[in-house]
Design a protein around this motif. Structure first.
Motif, PDB file in Angstrom:
ATOM      1  N   LEU A 125      36.057 -41.285   4.642  1.00 32.95           N
ATOM      2  CA  LEU A 125      37.085 -41.702   5.706  1.00 32.95           C
ATOM      3  C   LEU A 125      37.335 -40.821   6.863  1.00 32.95           C
ATOM      4  CD1 LEU A 125      40.009 -43.226   3.788  1.00 32.95           C
ATOM      5  CD2 LEU A 125      37.789 -44.587   4.918  1.00 32.95           C
ATOM      6  N   GLU A 126      37.065 -39.324   6.443  1.00 30.73           N
ATOM      7  CA  GLU A 126      37.554 -38.361   7.629  1.00 30.73           C
ATOM      8  C   GLU A 126      36.485 -38.386   8.578  1.00 30.73           C
ATOM      9  OE1 GLU A 126      37.628 -33.408   8.113  1.00 30.73           O
ATOM     10  OE2 GLU A 126      37.498 -34.277   5.876  1.00 30.73           O
TER      11      GLU A 126
ATOM     12  N   GLU B 210      37.001 -41.667  10.624  1.00 31.79           N
ATOM     13  CA  GLU B 210      37.974 -41.590  11.572  1.00 31.79           C
ATOM     14  C   GLU B 210      37.675 -40.790  12.639  1.00 31.79           C
ATOM     15  OE1 GLU B 210      41.771 -42.452  12.970  1.00 31.79           O
ATOM     16  OE2 GLU B 210      41.520 -42.877  10.896  1.00 31.79           O
TER      17      GLU B 210
ATOM     18  N   GLN C 293      37.842 -42.180  16.726  1.00 29.47           N
ATOM     19  CA  GLN C 293      38.778 -41.359  17.744  1.00 29.47           C
ATOM     20  C   GLN C 293      37.877 -41.066  18.839  1.00 29.47           C
ATOM     21  OE1 GLN C 293      41.110 -38.695  15.645  1.00 29.47           O
ATOM     22  NE2 GLN C 293      42.456 -40.249  14.545  1.00 29.47           N
TER      23      GLN C 293
ATOM     24  N   GLN D 116      42.156 -47.969  21.133  1.00 32.12           N
ATOM     25  CA  GLN D 116      42.404 -47.137  19.724  1.00 32.12           C
ATOM     26  C   GLN D 116      43.363 -48.153  18.877  1.00 32.12           C
ATOM     27  OE1 GLN D 116      41.758 -44.145  18.350  1.00 32.12           O
ATOM     28  NE2 GLN D 116      40.226 -43.265  19.966  1.00 32.12           N
TER      29      GLN D 116
ATOM     30  N   THR E 194      41.789 -49.944  13.020  1.00 30.77           N
ATOM     31  CA  THR E 194      42.245 -49.243  11.917  1.00 30.77           C
ATOM     32  C   THR E 194      41.484 -48.811  10.802  1.00 30.77           C
ATOM     33  OG1 THR E 194      44.113 -50.507  12.170  1.00 30.77           O
ATOM     34  CG2 THR E 194      44.203 -49.448  10.079  1.00 30.77           C
ATOM     35  N   VAL E 195      41.245 -47.521  10.310  1.00 29.05           N
ATOM     36  CA  VAL E 195      40.463 -47.179   9.406  1.00 29.05           C
ATOM     37  C   VAL E 195      41.201 -47.146   8.244  1.00 29.05           C
ATOM     38  CG1 VAL E 195      39.175 -44.943   8.456  1.00 29.05           C
ATOM     39  CG2 VAL E 195      39.238 -45.608  11.171  1.00 29.05           C
TER      40      VAL E 195
END
Length: 218
Positions: free
Chosen positions: A99-100, A103, A107, A115, A119-120
């Motif tokens: 996820l990091e 994301e 972004q 944006q 949604t992550v």
């Protein structure tokens, strides 16, 4: 979805996967994707199946404007980013460890005004499905997510939860092994499945699946 490296001896010609970034142009945007093979293996590089499905979506035969989309096993997030740029509201999912990076790419590549379209969210197939709307998506996208046989049952369970009768599943993949064909057989037990595109230069197939054999266009 699985953070399992392939055998590097089998990666002939795949040096591009070890680069720290890769750049694409879709939906009139330049997209620069950060990759991290050493840390996350297959989840942190862009595979041809994702690029082919992005191109298929960009062809314009599918109207994503305002549609609710969920991507499974998103990895670097390229496919979900392109869907958002094409007008969809996208839930971009993968396992926690990915996820990091996911994301970060979302972004970095979606303009500020877009944006809110993306949604992550963490999703391990077959787990915690109550936190996702049952049958609440117009499209489910997956690129090169069919390769670990032990995940097939959970993947089917997840698809079943996310689908309504109107939901369109688009899966982009290479058919490398017998187990890949086995997954298609399993999928056909629950959904009507048709091949809608083949890219011979990359040997990538795109399959469309729906609960019923509905006749309307995508």
């Amino acid at each position: 979805m699985a953070l399992v490296p392939y055998d590097e001896t089998a990666l002939w010609g795949m040096q591009k996967l070890h680069k720290s970034s890769s750049t694409y142009c879709f939906a009139n945007h330049t997209i620069q994707i950060t990759q991290n093979w050493k840390q996350l293996g297959v989840a942190a590089v862009v595979w041809d199946a994702a690029v082919v499905l992005c191109s298929f979506l960009e062809m314009g035969g599918i109207d994503l404007q305002g549609r609710l989309v969920i991507e499974l096993g998103a990895g670097t997030g390229l496919l979900g980013i392109v869907a958002a740029l094409l007008g969809a509201h996208v839930t971009i999912t993968d396992r926690k460890a990915a996820l990091e990076l996911l994301e970060l790419n979302v972004q970095a590549n979606l303009p500020a005004d877009l944006q809110p379209r993306a949604t992550v969210k963490e999703l391990t197939w077959g787990q915690g499905l109550a936190s996702f709307s049952a049958g609440g998506y117009d499209f489910i996208l997956g690129a090169d997510i069919v390769y670990l046989e032990e995940t097939f049952a959970d993947l089917l369970l997840t698809l079943d939860h996310l689908c309504s009768d109107h939901t369109v599943i688009l899966l982009s993949c290479r058919l490398r092994y017998e187990r890949d064909q086995n997954f298609l057989k399993m999928l056909k037990e629950h959904f009507s499945v048709h091949e809608v595109h083949y890219d011979p230069s990359n040997d990538v197939h795109i399959f469309k699946a729906q609960r019923n054999d509905l006749k309307e266009d995508l």
